[in-house]
Design a protein around this motif. Sequence first.
Motif, PDB file in Angstrom:
ATOM      1  N   TYR A 130     -36.621 -17.487  12.666  1.00 37.55           N
ATOM      2  CA  TYR A 130     -35.398 -18.230  12.974  1.00 37.55           C
ATOM      3  C   TYR A 130     -34.870 -17.923  14.376  1.00 37.55           C
ATOM      4  O   TYR A 130     -35.047 -16.819  14.896  1.00 37.55           O
ATOM      5  CB  TYR A 130     -34.306 -17.900  11.945  1.00 37.55           C
ATOM      6  CG  TYR A 130     -34.667 -18.304  10.535  1.00 37.55           C
ATOM      7  CD1 TYR A 130     -34.241 -19.519  10.011  1.00 37.55           C
ATOM      8  CD2 TYR A 130     -35.450 -17.476   9.730  1.00 37.55           C
ATOM      9  CE1 TYR A 130     -34.584 -19.899   8.712  1.00 37.55           C
ATOM     10  CE2 TYR A 130     -35.805 -17.851   8.437  1.00 37.55           C
ATOM     11  CZ  TYR A 130     -35.363 -19.058   7.942  1.00 37.55           C
ATOM     12  OH  TYR A 130     -35.706 -19.436   6.678  1.00 37.55           O
ATOM     13  N   ASP A 136     -29.118 -19.126   8.033  1.00 34.33           N
ATOM     14  CA  ASP A 136     -27.934 -19.768   7.480  1.00 34.33           C
ATOM     15  C   ASP A 136     -28.263 -20.251   6.071  1.00 34.33           C
ATOM     16  O   ASP A 136     -28.984 -21.227   5.894  1.00 34.33           O
ATOM     17  CB  ASP A 136     -27.502 -20.943   8.356  1.00 34.33           C
ATOM     18  CG  ASP A 136     -26.210 -21.596   7.887  1.00 34.33           C
ATOM     19  OD1 ASP A 136     -25.737 -21.263   6.783  1.00 34.33           O
ATOM     20  OD2 ASP A 136     -25.683 -22.449   8.630  1.00 34.33           O
ATOM     21  N   ASP A 139     -27.609 -23.840   5.398  1.00 34.28           N
ATOM     22  CA  ASP A 139     -28.448 -24.796   6.128  1.00 34.28           C
ATOM     23  C   ASP A 139     -29.784 -24.123   6.448  1.00 34.28           C
ATOM     24  O   ASP A 139     -29.998 -23.662   7.576  1.00 34.28           O
ATOM     25  CB  ASP A 139     -27.749 -25.251   7.415  1.00 34.28           C
ATOM     26  CG  ASP A 139     -28.547 -26.316   8.154  1.00 34.28           C
ATOM     27  OD1 ASP A 139     -29.559 -26.804   7.605  1.00 34.28           O
ATOM     28  OD2 ASP A 139     -28.160 -26.669   9.293  1.00 34.28           O
ATOM     29  N   TRP A 141     -32.649 -25.031   7.213  1.00 36.98           N
ATOM     30  CA  TRP A 141     -33.440 -25.564   8.319  1.00 36.98           C
ATOM     31  C   TRP A 141     -32.899 -25.103   9.678  1.00 36.98           C
ATOM     32  O   TRP A 141     -33.602 -25.217  10.688  1.00 36.98           O
ATOM     33  CB  TRP A 141     -33.454 -27.090   8.288  1.00 36.98           C
ATOM     34  CG  TRP A 141     -34.631 -27.675   7.564  1.00 36.98           C
ATOM     35  CD1 TRP A 141     -34.656 -28.242   6.332  1.00 36.98           C
ATOM     36  CD2 TRP A 141     -35.983 -27.739   8.056  1.00 36.98           C
ATOM     37  NE1 TRP A 141     -35.924 -28.661   6.008  1.00 36.98           N
ATOM     38  CE2 TRP A 141     -36.758 -28.373   7.048  1.00 36.98           C
ATOM     39  CE3 TRP A 141     -36.600 -27.328   9.227  1.00 36.98           C
ATOM     40  CZ2 TRP A 141     -38.125 -28.599   7.200  1.00 36.98           C
ATOM     41  CZ3 TRP A 141     -37.962 -27.561   9.377  1.00 36.98           C
ATOM     42  CH2 TRP A 141     -38.714 -28.179   8.376  1.00 36.98           C
ATOM     43  N   CYS A 142     -31.687 -24.604   9.707  1.00 42.16           N
ATOM     44  CA  CYS A 142     -31.066 -24.230  10.978  1.00 42.16           C
ATOM     45  C   CYS A 142     -31.872 -23.126  11.675  1.00 42.16           C
ATOM     46  O   CYS A 142     -31.951 -22.000  11.194  1.00 42.16           O
ATOM     47  CB  CYS A 142     -29.635 -23.756  10.732  1.00 42.16           C
ATOM     48  SG  CYS A 142     -28.748 -23.309  12.239  1.00 42.16           S
ATOM     49  N   GLY A 143     -32.479 -23.465  12.805  1.00 38.88           N
ATOM     50  CA  GLY A 143     -33.228 -22.480  13.580  1.00 38.88           C
ATOM     51  C   GLY A 143     -34.607 -22.144  13.053  1.00 38.88           C
ATOM     52  O   GLY A 143     -35.334 -21.367  13.682  1.00 38.88           O
ATOM     53  N   GLU A 225     -36.416 -33.571   9.258  1.00 41.21           N
ATOM     54  CA  GLU A 225     -36.316 -32.240   9.855  1.00 41.21           C
ATOM     55  C   GLU A 225     -37.619 -31.837  10.549  1.00 41.21           C
ATOM     56  O   GLU A 225     -37.600 -31.203  11.612  1.00 41.21           O
ATOM     57  CB  GLU A 225     -35.954 -31.208   8.782  1.00 41.21           C
ATOM     58  CG  GLU A 225     -34.539 -31.301   8.263  1.00 41.21           C
ATOM     59  CD  GLU A 225     -34.344 -32.393   7.219  1.00 41.21           C
ATOM     60  OE1 GLU A 225     -35.359 -33.048   6.861  1.00 41.21           O
ATOM     61  OE2 GLU A 225     -33.211 -32.577   6.758  1.00 41.21           O
TER      62      GLU A 225
END
Length: 244
Positions: A130, A136, A139, A141-143, A225
Motif C-alpha cells: 500500500y 484503509d 476503502d 483499494w486505497c493505495g 479499480e
Amino acid sequence: MASHPASHLCFRLATIRLEQLEDTLLEDFSADERREHHVFEHLLDFYPGLLDKGAAGARGDNTKTLKSAVLDWISPKGVAIQPPLHRNLKIDCGFNHELTRSLLCPAGLDWKDPDGETLVCGDQWPIFLYTNHTYDADDPWCGLLRNRILVSAYKHVFTSPSSVDKESKAIMNAVTIASISYIAMQVRFALSSSSVFSRTDTATDSETFYHSLLDLLKDPDESKEVNELLTWWNQYFYHSLPFC
C-alpha cells in the motif's frame, strides 16, 4: 550477462504448456493449469522475446538480484538500516528484523503487538503493498499496489537495475496484472527470511499469495479499480512521475 528474473517463470510455464499441448486440449487442463497458461500468455505479450531469454537462463536464481536490491528501497536514501541487514544472507530478514517485519505485517494488524507471532498465510497481504504503508479498512483499494518499492522492483526486473530512478525505456507495450502480481510476489519473498524460492514453500506461501492477488485483479466486479490501477502503473513505470 545476468539472466532475466521474470524469464524463468515464463520458461517453466512454457515448458509445461508445450509438453502438455502435444496431446492435450487446453479445455482438458485443470483450473490451476488454465490459469497458469493464461498468465504465461500475458507475460509473453508483455515482454516479447522473454521465452528465449528464459531458455538461456532457466537454471539461474530468478530472485537473486532482488534479494540485495530491495534493501536499497526500504529505507530513505542515505539512511543506514539498523541493525544492518546482510545482502547475501537472509536469516535476519523477514519477521526477524524490525524493518522487514513492519513491511511484511499483514494489513490491518499491528506489527508491534507483543502477543507473540502470528502465522501469516499467503492471502494475508502485507502492508508494503500500500501507498505509504497505510491500509484503509473502509476503502481496501486505497493505495493497494501503488508503492514505490513495487515500482522500483518492476523496473529492476523488466528493464534493468540501472533504470530504477529513471524514465523507463522498456520495449513492453503496457503493464499487466500478471506482471504486477509477479513483482509483488518477488518483493514479498525478497523481504522474507527464506533463502530459496519455492512455489510449495509453506513458510512464505508464495503461490497462494500470487494467485490471491491475481484473482482480485481478474475479478470482473473490480474492473473499474483495476483499470485505474493499470493507468497509475503505466504513468509511474513509463514516465517516472514523482511519488507523493
